[in-house]
Scaffold this motif. Structure first.
Motif: not given
Length: 309
Positions: A16, A26, A47, A52, A293, A295, A302, A304
């Protein structure tokens, strides 16, 4: 699940953005069908309004780990052995990328502070990097492994109260503490029965860290005594990442084969499990207002979702 995004390559790391918990980086890594080329990229995702969106993408080759030095500087540990320092502007566009060749092996982890960056590789070496020049200031040879061979250093984290101390976890099942002023190991734990993948120092309490391992355990330690853990909890899958919530009351845990988990750090127990991914649970971090989030690897996904806390 609130929102999802498909990545171009296999997704393995989420971090983040400091100062804006709606945006996150990411990283992806994917070996091609010939087994010779490692592809990947770094993207900034946003987001907003239950969706996203991609803010920017930088093709980098395979990336194993990410760490934000500050809101405008993102570091990437690359499969090429390069460490990339990526400048991110106020619109989340990549404005500049500095690259230094750290290792002839794959870089696995990166962490640091405003004055120090540490990274590690598949040969068992830990590197201390000057964050301004990107020059190697120190190497801890054979930090993990034995004489003549190195074990992958999967986990790496600077102490939050003493930046001279760095914790590492290796494929040799060992959790270690090192002092960056000396090449010697300060202390070693042999408690884990499989490779140690991640470490999360406590930002509030002195001498407290969490470690996670392929043995499916999250372990709380008093770093003054690596012989006996304070508390343990099993999440039913190898522990790849541990991320503390902003209030330090909960932990977001990537359990590889068991999904993602929210653990209550007061009770030291799993409070919620999320199984919305169909592949290896790898990257994870906290967003704004209790959202997280996550993955997963082979499905390039990914998601959320809300942590419930």
């Amino acid at each position: 699940m609130i929102a999802s995004h498909k990545t171009k390559y296999s997704a393995d790391s989420i971090e983040t953005k400091p100062g804006d918990q709606t945006k996150f980086a990411c990283a992806t890594y994917q070996l091609d069908s010939s087994g010779t080329e490692r592809h990947g990229n770094v993207s900034i995702l946003d987001f907003q309004e239950k969706s996203v969106k991609v803010s920017s993408v930088l093709e980098t080759g395979g990336v194993l780990d990410l760490w934000w030095r500050d809101e405008g500087c993102l570091l990437a540990a690359c499969a090429s052995g390069e460490l990339r320092m990526i400048d991110v502007d106020k619109d989340c566009a990549f404005s500049e990328c500095k690259v230094t060749n750290v290792s002839s092996d794959i870089l696995l982890a990166v962490n640091g502070s405003s004055n120090t960056v540490v990274t590690s590789d598949t040969a068992g070496i830990i590197y201390s990097i000057n964050p301004d020049s990107l020059e190697i200031s120190m190497k801890i040879e054979a930090a993990h492994g034995a004489q003549g061979w190195g074990a992958e250093v999967w986990g790496l984290a600077l102490d939050r109260h003493d930046v001279n101390l760095v914790y590492s976890g290796g494929d040799d099942c060992l959790l270690k503490c090192h002092d960056l002023r000396t090449p010697h190991t300060v202390s070693t734990s042999r408690y884990h029965t499989m490779g140690v993948c991640c470490i999360s120092p406590d930002p509030v309490s002195l001498n407290r860290i969490l470690s996670g391992s392929y043995d499916e355990l999250v372990v709380e330690w008093d770093t003054r005594n690596f012989k006996q853990p304070l508390r343990t909890v099993s999440v039913g899958g190898g522990v790849w990442r541990i991320k503390r919530s902003p209030d330090n009351m909960h932990a977001l845990i990537a359990g590889m084969h068991s999904g993602f988990h929210i653990a209550d750090l007061t009770e030291f127990a799993v409070a919620q499990t999320y199984t919305g991914h169909t592949s290896l649970a790898y990257g994870a971090d906290w967003l704004d207002q209790g959202f997280v989030a996550t993955c997963s690897f082979y499905d390039n996904l990914v998601n959320v979702w809300h942590s419930g806390v």
